[in-house]
Design an enzyme around this catalytic site. Structure first.
Site, PDB file in Angstrom:
ATOM      1  CG  ASN A 128      -2.103  -1.032   0.906  1.00  0.00           C
ATOM      2  OD1 ASN A 128      -2.252  -1.528  -0.212  1.00  0.00           O
ATOM      3  ND2 ASN A 128      -2.853  -1.359   1.934  1.00  0.00           N
ATOM      4  CB  CYS A 175     -14.836  -3.519  -3.181  1.00  0.00           C
ATOM      5  SG  CYS A 175     -13.601  -4.149  -2.083  1.00  0.00           S
TER       6      CYS A 175
HETATM    7  N1  EPU Z   1     -14.568   6.351   1.898  1.00  0.00           N
HETATM    8  C1  EPU Z   1     -15.625   7.043   1.399  1.00  0.00           C
HETATM    9  N2  EPU Z   1     -15.405   7.948   0.378  1.00  0.00           N
HETATM   10  C2  EPU Z   1     -14.173   8.139  -0.163  1.00  0.00           C
HETATM   11  C3  EPU Z   1     -13.083   7.404   0.348  1.00  0.00           C
HETATM   12  C4  EPU Z   1     -13.312   6.517   1.386  1.00  0.00           C
HETATM   13  O1  EPU Z   1     -16.761   6.910   1.853  1.00  0.00           O
HETATM   14  O2  EPU Z   1     -14.038   8.941  -1.094  1.00  0.00           O
HETATM   15  C5  EPU Z   1     -14.772   5.405   3.012  1.00  0.00           C
HETATM   16  C6  EPU Z   1     -14.532   3.945   2.610  1.00  0.00           C
HETATM   17  O3  EPU Z   1     -15.659   3.382   2.002  1.00  0.00           O
HETATM   18  C7  EPU Z   1     -14.175   3.324   3.935  1.00  0.00           C
HETATM   19  C8  EPU Z   1     -13.417   4.445   4.656  1.00  0.00           C
HETATM   20  O4  EPU Z   1     -13.806   5.650   3.999  1.00  0.00           O
HETATM   21  O5  EPU Z   1     -15.317   2.988   4.646  1.00  0.00           O
HETATM   22  C9  EPU Z   1     -11.910   4.348   4.625  1.00  0.00           C
HETATM   23  O6  EPU Z   1     -11.477   4.009   3.324  1.00  0.00           O
HETATM   24  P1  EPU Z   1     -10.085   4.445   2.715  1.00  0.00           P
HETATM   25  O7  EPU Z   1     -10.335   5.405   1.604  1.00  0.00           O
HETATM   26  O8  EPU Z   1      -9.153   4.867   3.799  1.00  0.00           O
HETATM   27  O9  EPU Z   1      -9.577   3.070   2.104  1.00  0.00           O
HETATM   28  P2  EPU Z   1      -8.741   2.919   0.773  1.00  0.00           P
HETATM   29  O10 EPU Z   1      -7.863   4.099   0.635  1.00  0.00           O
HETATM   30  O11 EPU Z   1      -9.651   2.571  -0.346  1.00  0.00           O
HETATM   31  C10 EPU Z   1      -6.644   1.772   1.814  1.00  0.00           C
HETATM   32  C11 EPU Z   1      -5.909   0.491   1.613  1.00  0.00           C
HETATM   33  C12 EPU Z   1      -6.752  -0.666   2.152  1.00  0.00           C
HETATM   34  C13 EPU Z   1      -7.000  -0.405   3.641  1.00  0.00           C
HETATM   35  C14 EPU Z   1      -7.679   0.959   3.829  1.00  0.00           C
HETATM   36  C15 EPU Z   1      -7.888   1.339   5.282  1.00  0.00           C
HETATM   37  C16 EPU Z   1      -4.572   0.919  -0.347  1.00  0.00           C
HETATM   38  C17 EPU Z   1      -4.307   0.657  -1.776  1.00  0.00           C
HETATM   39  N3  EPU Z   1      -5.628   0.304   0.194  1.00  0.00           N
HETATM   40  O12 EPU Z   1      -7.869   1.638   1.092  1.00  0.00           O
HETATM   41  O13 EPU Z   1      -5.983  -1.844   2.004  1.00  0.00           O
HETATM   42  O14 EPU Z   1      -7.822  -1.411   4.169  1.00  0.00           O
HETATM   43  O15 EPU Z   1      -6.888   1.985   3.204  1.00  0.00           O
HETATM   44  O16 EPU Z   1      -6.675   1.362   5.962  1.00  0.00           O
HETATM   45  O17 EPU Z   1      -3.849   1.649   0.301  1.00  0.00           O
HETATM   46  C18 EPU Z   1      -5.644  -4.168   1.775  1.00  0.00           C
HETATM   47  O18 EPU Z   1      -4.433  -3.939   1.623  1.00  0.00           O
HETATM   48  O19 EPU Z   1      -6.089  -5.345   1.952  1.00  0.00           O
HETATM   49  C19 EPU Z   1      -6.597  -3.060   1.753  1.00  0.00           C
HETATM   50  C20 EPU Z   1      -7.905  -3.239   1.555  1.00  0.00           C
END
Ligand code: EPU
Length: 429
Positions: A23, A116
């Site tokens: 990540n 997802c």
């Molecule tokens: N969210 C929204 N709107 C947005 C962005 C996020 O509602 O525009 C919500 C999401 O639906 C979720 C929460 O905010 O409920 C947090 O999501 P976040 O955006 O932080 O997650 P992400 O950036 O999509 C990254 C990691 C994930 C990890 C999460 C939380 C990467 C590529 N992915 O996802 O990693 O679980 O942060 O720490 O960095 C994994 O490696 O298995 C994985 C899923």
């Protein structure tokens, strides 16, 4: 589609080196789009998601050269700022090209990621931030189309803490005109690693590692060299596996400081953990004690370790409560763990885990990356053999997991999709 065949019962013993963080690598690969000069990376893990990201960047015109764990990217000739559905649907992190493309080329077309397995995961905050920076954004035919002659600095407060949202907006802001303040920014070490690379490329960022990032836009960035930080989730996964099997494992190439919440819980479970600057040793005698926890943003307990700890709790003494606060549907592993004999019930975003004396091997199915890791841990302690289907999820985010487990003494083999397998029940070793 390959499967993993695991003979349960071996205690993990020995030493392995942890790979670079998935990540951190994914946004860092996208950051290469921000400069016409080469970005040279080290400690890049060998993962399917990394190959997917290189393919996506390649379609845009980014040239990459991979040499073991070193990757050099050259984005001097990008001619197609488009992320097609075919790639975005296999990897949501593709959204990370949006910010850098608009910032440097003034235009991006990125397929909207769909739902997802672990939750709806909208990208509204990415869009909100870019709009505040002056991008004209429309969503048509399943694509986000973003345009801006040059982005302008803005004050952005995201509604929730979002990791890739913060990364996308940070990459956009470094080339924007003027100052951008990102409030409620994610403090995950992977965001910090990206910020450090951007600074090495000439970006001006204050507040790195805090929830308030202040970015002074610059007209252009130059090339840089950077080593990706170690994967704290891979490290945590192996520590959980060591604890579950009553093992004695040393991990090299790690940063214990960014694993504190996980190490705390492992100690609470009864593990002896010692650590230096770049190593961790975990020893476990007897059964783990059940530990309750709730997932939260860094520096609290990571959602990406929830499933693996659930496997540990499944065979621990006592009862634990696990609360998932980040994703609304991240309990898909529970049904599969129960097929292996675990006793877990779910009520909304809370799982109640009653530890059992033993698990028994069975055929199970991986549903997402960390769910797969929890099944591997459960299989390592189960009686007899377990066959885990759909391990392409595992290959997306763990660098040669079965080989590393083999080094630690586990019996894990990869079998091809159609090989007929009759599982051996009961102790195999
Ligand atoms: N969210 C929204 N709107 C947005 C962005 C996020 O509602 O525009 C919500 C999401 O639906 C979720 C929460 O905010 O409920 C947090 O999501 P976040 O955006 O932080 O997650 P992400 O950036 O999509 C990254 C990691 C994930 C990890 C999460 C939380 C990467 C590529 N992915 O996802 O990693 O679980 O942060 O720490 O960095 C994994 O490696 O298995 C994985 C899923």
């Amino acid at each position: 589609m390959d499967k993993l065949l695991i003979d349960g019962g071996a205690r993990l013993n020995g030493e392995i080196t942890v790979s670079g963080a998935k990540n951190a690598t994914l946004p860092i690969l996208c950051a290469s789009l921000l400069s016409a000069e080469p970005v040279q990376l080290e400690n890049v893990p060998n993962l399917q998601d990394v190959r997917t990201m290189l393919k996506l960047l390649g379609q845009m015109g980014v040239r990459s050269e991979v040499n073991g764990n070193a990757v050099t990217l050259d984005a001097s000739q990008v001619d197609k700022p488009v992320a097609p559905y075919e790639l975005v649907k296999t990897m949501r992190a593709s959204i990370l090209v949006l910010g850098p493309l608009v910032a440097r080329f003034g235009h991006a077309q990125v397929s909207l990621p769909g739902g997802c397995a672990i939750g709806a995961r909208p990208v509204d905050q990415h869009i909100k931030g870019l709009t505040a920076m002056g991008a004209q954004i429309s969503i048509e035919h399943g694509f986000i189309d973003a345009r801006a002659r040059r982005l302008k600095g803005a004050h952005v407060i995201t509604d929730m803490i979002t990791v890739t949202g913060t990364e996308n907006l940070l990459m956009a802001a470094v080339l924007a005109d003027g100052e951008t303040v990102l409030e409620n920014a994610a403090r995950e070490p992977e965001v910090t690693d990206l910020a450090n690379l951007l600074v090495a490329m000439g970006a001006r960022i204050d507040g790195i590692g805090t929830d308030r990032l202040v970015v002074h836009g610059v007209p252009r960035l130059h090339g840089a060299r950077h080593a990706v930080i170690p994967d704290r989730i891979e490290a945590g996964t192996f520590l959980c596996a060591a604890a579950a099997t009553g093992g004695d494992v040393t991990l090299r190439g790690v940063t214990p400081l960014i694993l504190e919440a996980v190490i705390d819980k492992l100690r609470e479970a009864g593990a002896q953990v010692s650590a230096g600057d770049d190593w961790i040793r975990l020893r476990m005698q007897g059964r783990a004690r059940a530990v309750s926890f709730r997932t939260s943003e860094y520096p609290a307990f990571p959602t990406d370790m929830q499933a693996q700890f659930m496997a540990l709790n499944a065979i621990a003494t006592g009862t634990s409560q696990v609360v998932e606060t980040i994703f609304e549907n991240r309990f898909m592993h529970v049904q599969e763990l129960n097929r292996l004999g675990a006793n877990i019930t779910i009520d909304g975003n809370t799982a109640l885990v009653t530890g059992v004396d033993k698990l028994s091997g069975a055929k199970v199915m991986a549903t997402d990356l960390r769910a797969s890791a929890s099944l591997v841990i459960a299989a390592l302690v189960a009686d007899g053999q377990t066959l885990i289907d759909r391990i392409y999820h595992l290959d997306r985010g763990y660098d040669r997991m079965e080989i590393k487990l083999g080094v630690l003494g586990a019996s894990v083999s990869r079998v091809s999709a159609n090989a007929p397998i009759d599982l051996v029940r009961g102790a195999v070793a």
